[in-house]
Design a protein around this motif. Structure first.
Motif, PDB file in Angstrom:
ATOM      1  N   GLY A  18       0.813  -1.211   0.000  1.00 27.78           N
ATOM      2  CA  GLY A  18       0.000   0.000   0.000  1.00 27.78           C
ATOM      3  C   GLY A  18       0.843   1.256   0.000  1.00 27.78           C
ATOM      4  N   ASN A  19       1.945   1.237   0.767  1.00 29.72           N
ATOM      5  CA  ASN A  19       2.861   2.383   0.780  1.00 29.72           C
ATOM      6  C   ASN A  19       3.483   2.600  -0.603  1.00 29.72           C
ATOM      7  N   ASP A  20       3.888   1.502  -1.233  1.00 27.50           N
ATOM      8  CA  ASP A  20       4.518   1.595  -2.549  1.00 27.50           C
ATOM      9  C   ASP A  20       3.532   2.089  -3.604  1.00 27.50           C
ATOM     10  N   ALA A  21       2.290   1.643  -3.501  1.00 26.71           N
ATOM     11  CA  ALA A  21       1.274   2.093  -4.457  1.00 26.71           C
ATOM     12  C   ALA A  21       1.088   3.604  -4.373  1.00 26.71           C
ATOM     13  N   LEU A  22       1.058   4.127  -3.148  1.00 30.75           N
ATOM     14  CA  LEU A  22       0.920   5.574  -2.963  1.00 30.75           C
ATOM     15  C   LEU A  22       2.150   6.305  -3.493  1.00 30.75           C
ATOM     16  N   GLU A  23       3.330   5.761  -3.255  1.00 32.21           N
ATOM     17  CA  GLU A  23       4.550   6.396  -3.756  1.00 32.21           C
ATOM     18  C   GLU A  23       4.527   6.494  -5.281  1.00 32.21           C
ATOM     19  N   LEU A  24       4.065   5.446  -5.927  1.00 31.37           N
ATOM     20  CA  LEU A  24       3.981   5.464  -7.383  1.00 31.37           C
ATOM     21  C   LEU A  24       2.941   6.474  -7.871  1.00 31.37           C
ATOM     22  N   LEU A  25       1.810   6.531  -7.177  1.00 30.47           N
ATOM     23  CA  LEU A  25       0.791   7.517  -7.548  1.00 30.47           C
ATOM     24  C   LEU A  25       1.370   8.924  -7.477  1.00 30.47           C
ATOM     25  N   LYS A  26       2.083   9.230  -6.414  1.00 31.89           N
ATOM     26  CA  LYS A  26       2.693  10.556  -6.259  1.00 31.89           C
ATOM     27  C   LYS A  26       3.721  10.814  -7.359  1.00 31.89           C
ATOM     28  N   PHE A 143     -10.351   8.610 -13.313  1.00 31.38           N
ATOM     29  CA  PHE A 143     -10.360   7.356 -12.570  1.00 31.38           C
ATOM     30  C   PHE A 143      -8.930   6.994 -12.193  1.00 31.38           C
ATOM     31  N   ILE A 144      -8.818   6.213 -11.131  1.00 33.34           N
ATOM     32  CA  ILE A 144      -7.587   5.485 -10.853  1.00 33.34           C
ATOM     33  C   ILE A 144      -7.929   4.020 -11.069  1.00 33.34           C
ATOM     34  N   VAL A 145      -7.322   3.411 -12.071  1.00 34.80           N
ATOM     35  CA  VAL A 145      -7.588   2.009 -12.382  1.00 34.80           C
ATOM     36  C   VAL A 145      -6.478   1.173 -11.757  1.00 34.80           C
ATOM     37  N   MET A 146      -6.836   0.384 -10.752  1.00 32.25           N
ATOM     38  CA  MET A 146      -5.873  -0.429 -10.026  1.00 32.25           C
ATOM     39  C   MET A 146      -6.112  -1.893 -10.356  1.00 32.25           C
ATOM     40  N   SER A 147      -5.077  -2.532 -10.878  1.00 29.32           N
ATOM     41  CA  SER A 147      -5.213  -3.876 -11.424  1.00 29.32           C
ATOM     42  C   SER A 147      -4.318  -4.868 -10.697  1.00 29.32           C
ATOM     43  N   HIS A 148      -4.698  -6.119 -10.822  1.00 25.16           N
ATOM     44  CA  HIS A 148      -3.900  -7.238 -10.321  1.00 25.16           C
ATOM     45  C   HIS A 148      -3.446  -8.029 -11.543  1.00 25.16           C
ATOM     46  N   PHE A 149      -2.146  -8.094 -11.782  1.00 28.52           N
ATOM     47  CA  PHE A 149      -1.641  -8.810 -12.957  1.00 28.52           C
ATOM     48  C   PHE A 149      -1.544 -10.301 -12.640  1.00 28.52           C
ATOM     49  N   LYS A 150      -2.273 -11.089 -13.416  1.00 29.12           N
ATOM     50  CA  LYS A 150      -2.310 -12.540 -13.220  1.00 29.12           C
ATOM     51  C   LYS A 150      -2.815 -13.180 -14.508  1.00 29.12           C
ATOM     52  N   GLY A 151      -2.924 -14.496 -14.530  1.00 31.06           N
ATOM     53  CA  GLY A 151      -3.359 -15.184 -15.733  1.00 31.06           C
ATOM     54  C   GLY A 151      -4.849 -15.092 -15.964  1.00 31.06           C
ATOM     55  N   HIS A 152      -5.254 -15.441 -17.182  1.00 36.31           N
ATOM     56  CA  HIS A 152      -6.676 -15.512 -17.538  1.00 36.31           C
ATOM     57  C   HIS A 152      -6.809 -16.518 -18.671  1.00 36.31           C
ATOM     58  N   ALA A 253     -13.731   2.290 -23.249  1.00 36.76           N
ATOM     59  CA  ALA A 253     -13.872   2.604 -21.827  1.00 36.76           C
ATOM     60  C   ALA A 253     -13.024   3.801 -21.423  1.00 36.76           C
ATOM     61  N   SER A 254     -11.856   3.933 -22.024  1.00 40.39           N
ATOM     62  CA  SER A 254     -10.926   5.000 -21.632  1.00 40.39           C
ATOM     63  C   SER A 254     -11.065   6.257 -22.479  1.00 40.39           C
ATOM     64  N   ARG A 255     -11.917   6.208 -23.488  1.00 39.05           N
ATOM     65  CA  ARG A 255     -12.042   7.349 -24.395  1.00 39.05           C
ATOM     66  C   ARG A 255     -12.528   8.597 -23.651  1.00 39.05           C
ATOM     67  N   ASN A 256     -11.804   9.682 -23.810  1.00 40.38           N
ATOM     68  CA  ASN A 256     -12.120  10.966 -23.180  1.00 40.38           C
ATOM     69  C   ASN A 256     -12.082  10.914 -21.652  1.00 40.38           C
ATOM     70  N   LYS A 257     -11.353   9.954 -21.115  1.00 44.97           N
ATOM     71  CA  LYS A 257     -11.185   9.846 -19.668  1.00 44.97           C
ATOM     72  C   LYS A 257      -9.726  10.122 -19.302  1.00 44.97           C
ATOM     73  N   ASP A 258      -9.517  10.685 -18.133  1.00 46.58           N
ATOM     74  CA  ASP A 258      -8.185  10.960 -17.609  1.00 46.58           C
ATOM     75  C   ASP A 258      -7.896   9.923 -16.531  1.00 46.58           C
ATOM     76  N   ILE A 259      -6.993   9.009 -16.827  1.00 47.96           N
ATOM     77  CA  ILE A 259      -6.824   7.841 -15.962  1.00 47.96           C
ATOM     78  C   ILE A 259      -5.367   7.637 -15.574  1.00 47.96           C
ATOM     79  N   ILE A 260      -5.150   7.337 -14.301  1.00 48.64           N
ATOM     80  CA  ILE A 260      -3.864   6.842 -13.821  1.00 48.64           C
ATOM     81  C   ILE A 260      -4.023   5.348 -13.561  1.00 48.64           C
ATOM     82  N   TYR A 261      -3.067   4.562 -14.041  1.00 47.32           N
ATOM     83  CA  TYR A 261      -3.115   3.102 -13.906  1.00 47.32           C
ATOM     84  C   TYR A 261      -2.035   2.638 -12.936  1.00 47.32           C
ATOM     85  N   ILE A 262      -2.432   1.781 -11.999  1.00 50.85           N
ATOM     86  CA  ILE A 262      -1.488   1.182 -11.047  1.00 50.85           C
ATOM     87  C   ILE A 262      -1.743  -0.317 -11.027  1.00 50.85           C
TER      88      ILE A 262
END
Length: 340
Positions: A18-26, A143-152, A253-262
């Motif tokens: 959680g600390n690292d996620a905030l550091e990256l956002l900043k 939006f802030i789009v926060m994802s979990h990278f894994k298989g599908h 989904a992202s068209r005309n949206k301002d998004i940060i991805y983590i």
């Protein structure tokens, strides 16, 4: 070339994550000059009931507190799933989210009680003309789009693109990506109760002996799947060009949206968080990545997983990345900036 910001973290300490996620956002805010609106939803995945490897709620606490300190009102935002499970309806979805600890801020289920409320976003790409995006997303520009990278199993991997494509789409949009045709009825399960007939706003279902769906009238909203008490109406999961359709929905989904991805590259499992079972990781934890280009971000995550595992894990998903780059969603060329 897009910048992707990276903090290496191989530990299983979710407070540190959680600390690292905030550091990256900043870092992204500082590098891009990003400024927030008064209301900013956070797109997450709450995890299916029974899943143990989704990214837990405590990983979002620091970002939530940071937004509040800045005078921003955050919320969680999601859409209901296409299949029958613990997140099929808004009531069940919110109950599951709270059971998994997502109680810090309000929860918005953007496509209504059973996933039938949406706006059409015109994109006119190779396979999709109009994306059916959950109506609740339309009232926000950031939006802030926060994802979990894994298989599908079908997408190869789940990351930022899938969070956009499936996570923003209403049920009918999910169905369009998977198959593009109407649901089907399992006659052995159907009891001809008529609930689906009463629910359908397009008179596309009749029940002479068992429910029958008229494909010429069906719009693919998949609301009947959610209301059937016997689970007799099912998805086909067939279709073609799923990987390309996923990219095109991510574009819409992202068209005309301002998004940060983590993205958290932790708890890397073979299948996604929609699986309601306990899964063991198949690769080591790597860390967290962030940026404003979802294509570059997913490419960097995939490259790191393959480099660290020395396997071509999730390679199938590179098809989506190539198509996303082709249609102008982002670039696969990136500069990886290690924060620490």
């Amino acid at each position: 070339m897009s910048k992707v910001y990276f903090i290496k973290n191989t530990e299983s300490d979710y407070n540190k994550l959680g600390n690292d996620a905030l550091e990256l956002l900043k870092e992204v805010i500082s590098e891009t000059g990003h400024s927030f609106h008064k209301e900013v939803p956070i797109k997450v995945h709450f995890g299916e009931k029974g899943n143990k490897t989704f990214i837990p709620a405590k990983c979002y606490d620091n970002i939530i507190n940071f937004l509040k300190e800045k005078g921003v009102s955050p919320s969680y935002i999601e859409t209901n799933v296409l299949y029958r499970g613990s997140r099929t309806t808004t009531e069940l979805h919110i109950e599951t989210a709270k059971d998994h600890g997502f109680t810090q801020i309000p929860i918005i289920i953007a496509d209504g009680d059973i996933g039938t409320e949406y706006d059409e976003i015109e994109i006119n790409k190779d396979y999709i003309n109009k994306c059916k995006i959950g109506r609740g997303y339309g009232q926000f520009k950031q939006f802030i789009v926060m994802s979990h990278f894994k298989g599908h199993v079908e997408a190869g991997f789940g990351g930022a693109l899938k969070q956009l494509a499936m996570g923003f789409a209403a049920r009918s949009g999910k169905l369009e990506q998977h198959s593009g045709i109407s649901p089907v009825v399992n006659a052995e399960k159907c009891i001809s109760c008529g609930i689906c007939v009463n629910k359908c706003d397009f008179s596309a279902i009749e029940t002479p002996d068992t429910a029958v769906i008229d494909e010429s009238k069906c719009i693919g909203c998949a609301g009947c799947i959610a209301v059937c008490p016997r689970g007799a109406i099912e998805n086909t999961w067939g279709g073609s060009h799923f990987l390309e359709k996923l990219s095109e929905y991510a574009y819409g989904a992202s068209r005309n949206k301002d998004i940060i991805y983590i993205t958290f590259v932790h708890n890397i499992t073979k299948d996604c968080d929609c699986s309601g079972t306990h899964m063991k990781p198949i690769a080591d934890n790597i860390g967290i990545l962030a940026g404003k280009d979802p294509v570059a971000l997913d490419t960097a995550c995939l490259d790191l997983v393959q480099e660290n595992s020395r396997q071509k894990l999730f390679e199938k998903g590179r098809t989506s990345l190539r198509h996303a780059e082709k249609i102008g969603l982002g670039t696969m060329k990136y500069e990886l900036k290690k924060i620490r």
